[in-house]
Design a protein around this motif. Structure first.
Motif, PDB file in Angstrom:
ATOM      1  N   GLN A   1      -8.023   2.340   8.546  1.00 25.44           N
ATOM      2  CA  GLN A   1      -6.776   2.359   7.784  1.00 25.44           C
ATOM      3  C   GLN A   1      -5.581   2.298   8.728  1.00 25.44           C
ATOM      4  O   GLN A   1      -4.587   1.632   8.431  1.00 25.44           O
ATOM      5  CB  GLN A   1      -6.701   3.623   6.925  1.00 25.44           C
ATOM      6  N   GLU A   2      -5.698   2.982   9.837  1.00 22.32           N
ATOM      7  CA  GLU A   2      -4.597   3.020  10.810  1.00 22.32           C
ATOM      8  C   GLU A   2      -4.286   1.619  11.350  1.00 22.32           C
ATOM      9  O   GLU A   2      -3.118   1.220  11.434  1.00 22.32           O
ATOM     10  CB  GLU A   2      -4.947   3.973  11.961  1.00 22.32           C
TER      11      GLU A   2
ATOM     12  N   SER B   1      -3.685   4.349   2.115  1.00 27.19           N
ATOM     13  CA  SER B   1      -4.635   5.237   1.443  1.00 27.19           C
ATOM     14  C   SER B   1      -4.345   5.300  -0.058  1.00 27.19           C
ATOM     15  O   SER B   1      -5.261   5.255  -0.880  1.00 27.19           O
ATOM     16  CB  SER B   1      -4.570   6.635   2.059  1.00 27.19           C
ATOM     17  N   LEU B   2      -3.061   5.396  -0.411  1.00 27.44           N
ATOM     18  CA  LEU B   2      -2.671   5.403  -1.827  1.00 27.44           C
ATOM     19  C   LEU B   2      -3.084   4.098  -2.515  1.00 27.44           C
ATOM     20  O   LEU B   2      -3.594   4.123  -3.635  1.00 27.44           O
ATOM     21  CB  LEU B   2      -1.165   5.609  -1.972  1.00 27.44           C
TER      22      LEU B   2
ATOM     23  N   LYS C   1      -6.739   4.055  -3.221  1.00 28.62           N
ATOM     24  CA  LYS C   1      -7.119   4.995  -4.281  1.00 28.62           C
ATOM     25  C   LYS C   1      -6.647   4.534  -5.659  1.00 28.62           C
ATOM     26  O   LYS C   1      -6.962   5.167  -6.663  1.00 28.62           O
ATOM     27  CB  LYS C   1      -6.533   6.378  -3.989  1.00 28.62           C
TER      28      LYS C   1
ATOM     29  N   SER D   1       2.791   2.859   6.308  1.00 30.80           N
ATOM     30  CA  SER D   1       2.143   4.072   6.808  1.00 30.80           C
ATOM     31  C   SER D   1       0.676   4.096   6.374  1.00 30.80           C
ATOM     32  O   SER D   1       0.293   3.435   5.403  1.00 30.80           O
ATOM     33  CB  SER D   1       2.861   5.313   6.284  1.00 30.80           C
ATOM     34  N   ARG D   2      -0.120   4.842   7.098  1.00 35.90           N
ATOM     35  CA  ARG D   2      -1.530   4.972   6.749  1.00 35.90           C
ATOM     36  C   ARG D   2      -1.677   5.616   5.376  1.00 35.90           C
ATOM     37  O   ARG D   2      -2.549   5.256   4.599  1.00 35.90           O
ATOM     38  CB  ARG D   2      -2.287   5.791   7.804  1.00 35.90           C
ATOM     39  N   SER D   3      -0.790   6.549   5.055  1.00 40.01           N
ATOM     40  CA  SER D   3      -0.867   7.206   3.748  1.00 40.01           C
ATOM     41  C   SER D   3      -0.567   6.228   2.603  1.00 40.01           C
ATOM     42  O   SER D   3      -1.153   6.332   1.527  1.00 40.01           O
ATOM     43  CB  SER D   3       0.069   8.413   3.690  1.00 40.01           C
ATOM     44  N   THR D   4       0.310   5.263   2.840  1.00 37.72           N
ATOM     45  CA  THR D   4       0.588   4.242   1.823  1.00 37.72           C
ATOM     46  C   THR D   4      -0.650   3.390   1.588  1.00 37.72           C
ATOM     47  O   THR D   4      -1.002   3.086   0.435  1.00 37.72           O
ATOM     48  CB  THR D   4       1.785   3.361   2.234  1.00 37.72           C
TER      49      THR D   4
END
Length: 115
Positions: free
Chosen positions: A36-37, A51-52, A55, A46-49
């Motif tokens: 993901q990174e 990830s979202l 999901k 961002s990695r969290s974006t």
């Protein structure tokens, strides 16, 4: 329906559709053996974006396009291509206008018949 799996996209909720898109992205990222990174850095998110997105959470279309580009998946945009279609009536009119016979290119009437 033949060999292809039939999915009723219309009956799916928006959440289910987003989750399907996320699963598609995640599957192709893993097939390419990328973290993901790595993908997030190349897509400038961002990695969290990412990830979202994977999901099935709400993200923007530009973010999705950036990820598709990084994963070399922009070919799926072909389904959005607009193709002009000719109606059967227009096609019939075009067919009527086509030449049916060839004419002698000699338009000169100087040729006299032996008859």
């Amino acid at each position: 329906m033949n060999d292809k799996q039939y999915i009723n996209w219309i009956a799916m909720s928006d959440v289910a559709l987003a989750q399907t898109i996320g699963a598609f992205i995640k599957h192709h990222r893993l097939v390419q053996n990328r973290t993901q990174e790595e993908v997030a850095n190349e897509a400038n998110i961002s990695r969290s974006t990412l990830s979202l997105l994977e999901k099935g959470e709400a993200i923007t279309v530009p973010t999705l396009l950036q990820v598709l580009r990084v994963l070399d998946l922009l070919y799926i945009m072909d389904v959005f291509k607009i193709q002009e279609q000719i109606s059967p009536i227009e096609l019939a009119k075009i067919d009527q206008q086509k030449r049916q016979r060839a004419r002698n290119s000699d338009s000169d009437n100087s040729k006299k018949s032996d008859w």
